[in-house]
Design a protein around this motif. Sequence first.
Motif, PDB file in Angstrom:
ATOM      1  N   THR A  57       0.904  -1.261   0.013  1.00 32.87           N
ATOM      2  CA  THR A  57       0.035   0.162  -0.062  1.00 32.87           C
ATOM      3  C   THR A  57       0.758   1.176  -0.009  1.00 32.87           C
TER       4      THR A  57
ATOM      5  N   CYS B  94     -10.337   3.345   7.065  1.00 40.38           N
ATOM      6  CA  CYS B  94      -9.656   2.179   6.425  1.00 40.38           C
ATOM      7  C   CYS B  94      -9.346   0.886   7.297  1.00 40.38           C
ATOM      8  N   ALA B  95      -9.118   1.499   8.552  1.00 40.04           N
ATOM      9  CA  ALA B  95      -8.748   0.418   9.651  1.00 40.04           C
ATOM     10  C   ALA B  95     -10.153  -0.132  10.028  1.00 40.04           C
TER      11      ALA B  95
ATOM     12  N   CYS C 209     -10.908  -2.613   7.149  1.00 41.05           N
ATOM     13  CA  CYS C 209     -10.139  -3.594   6.409  1.00 41.05           C
ATOM     14  C   CYS C 209     -10.651  -5.192   6.939  1.00 41.05           C
TER      15      CYS C 209
ATOM     16  N   ILE D 194      -4.642  -2.953   9.162  1.00 42.30           N
ATOM     17  CA  ILE D 194      -4.498  -1.587   9.240  1.00 42.30           C
ATOM     18  C   ILE D 194      -4.718  -1.021  10.614  1.00 42.30           C
TER      19      ILE D 194
ATOM     20  N   VAL E 127      -0.315   5.456   9.686  1.00 44.06           N
ATOM     21  CA  VAL E 127      -1.004   4.437   9.274  1.00 44.06           C
ATOM     22  C   VAL E 127      -0.070   3.250   8.953  1.00 44.06           C
TER      23      VAL E 127
ATOM     24  N   VAL F  76       0.283  -0.630   7.813  1.00 45.17           N
ATOM     25  CA  VAL F  76      -0.297  -1.606   7.076  1.00 45.17           C
ATOM     26  C   VAL F  76       0.680  -3.070   7.576  1.00 45.17           C
TER      27      VAL F  76
ATOM     28  N   CYS G  90      -2.185  -7.832   5.085  1.00 43.08           N
ATOM     29  CA  CYS G  90      -2.955  -7.063   3.866  1.00 43.08           C
ATOM     30  C   CYS G  90      -3.022  -8.120   2.959  1.00 43.08           C
TER      31      CYS G  90
ATOM     32  N   CYS H  46      -9.784  -0.479   1.636  1.00 47.51           N
ATOM     33  CA  CYS H  46      -9.435   0.866   2.508  1.00 47.51           C
ATOM     34  C   CYS H  46      -9.345   1.827   1.360  1.00 47.51           C
TER      35      CYS H  46
END
Length: 354
Positions: free
Chosen positions: A75, A88-89, A92, A97, A182, A184, A188, A194
């Motif tokens: 990412t 995004c977290a 996910c 994240i 942030v 990741v 992932c 996200c």
Amino acid sequence: MTVSFEPEYCTGCGLCEVTCPKSAINVIKTVSGYHADIEGCIDCGVCTVYCQYGALTLDTSPFSQILDKIKYSKTEVNFENCVFCGKCAENCPRDAIDVEKRLEKDRVRLGYVRIGEGCIQCRNCVMFCPTDAVRIVRGRPEIDESKCIYCQICQGVCPKDVIEIHCDSCKIKFEYAVSGNVDVDIGCSLCGTCEMVCEFDAIHVNRIFAGEQSFDGNKCLGDECTICINICPNNAISYEYGDGKIVAFGDSCNFCGKCEKYCPGNAIGIERFVSERYEEIHLPGKISGYHEIHPIIEVSSKCIGCHFCESVCKIAKEINLSEVRGEVEPENCTACGLCESVCPMDAIVVREKL
């Protein structure tokens, strides 16, 4: 140096098996999850590049060196656009994240603190401070300016005028006062969720390869089978209905092939190829078949005959799994484990014969 296998990240998709140039990897479903038998590995790193879930890693290999050279990461986060909202977290599907938020207090309030003499230790300042920034040390107040917001409450409640707070927070223009980071992790799966939920175009996924999916409705076991939609790690599959059930693939598909591997009717096909952006990697395509699956289903006495297993799997329905006690080795079962996951009594264990 050898390939490391992290079972907590493995989804059993089998992509490593069909891309290993030496056919050195066998992924087996066990009682506790998945296990990888690795024998004859030449440390090329192909499997680690193809693994979409972070289950296979290798510190140094020809392919990892290529990825380092092109500065590849799963990412990219544009911190100029990111507002650290955390959507995004929250969305996910792999919990990969983590968003850290920090208040940049200096962007909101500025000021200074002066402490005089004469404190009588009434502790009003400590009691009424909204940010717990004040404490009494050796008979006089101390204020932690990393917490202080210069609200002047402590000054207002001090009966001896020991504390002076000067607040310079009246600004013509406010700056956005949240910063952070942030992170990741390797779990992932490049689903792109996200990216889809971010309102500020701040995060993007980098897929090394693209692909194509195919579905043969004549081979599908029909409405009674929902294995593909239930086992997809990225929630990328949905059903559409016209003249019959059609398996549709969404943008979150990462072409891992788990649906292909576990489809009991062999109705799904996944083809993948390196995207134009990463053509210099020269990854090999599918070069070998999956290992032959020999499934074993164990049903314990905890089974209450609720038929949940049969409602999600046609194979389970055909063998009347809710009436079975002990071990069975059903034909056409792909050991996907869906019956095990829906059993409310944890009465089912699916594994492969070693």
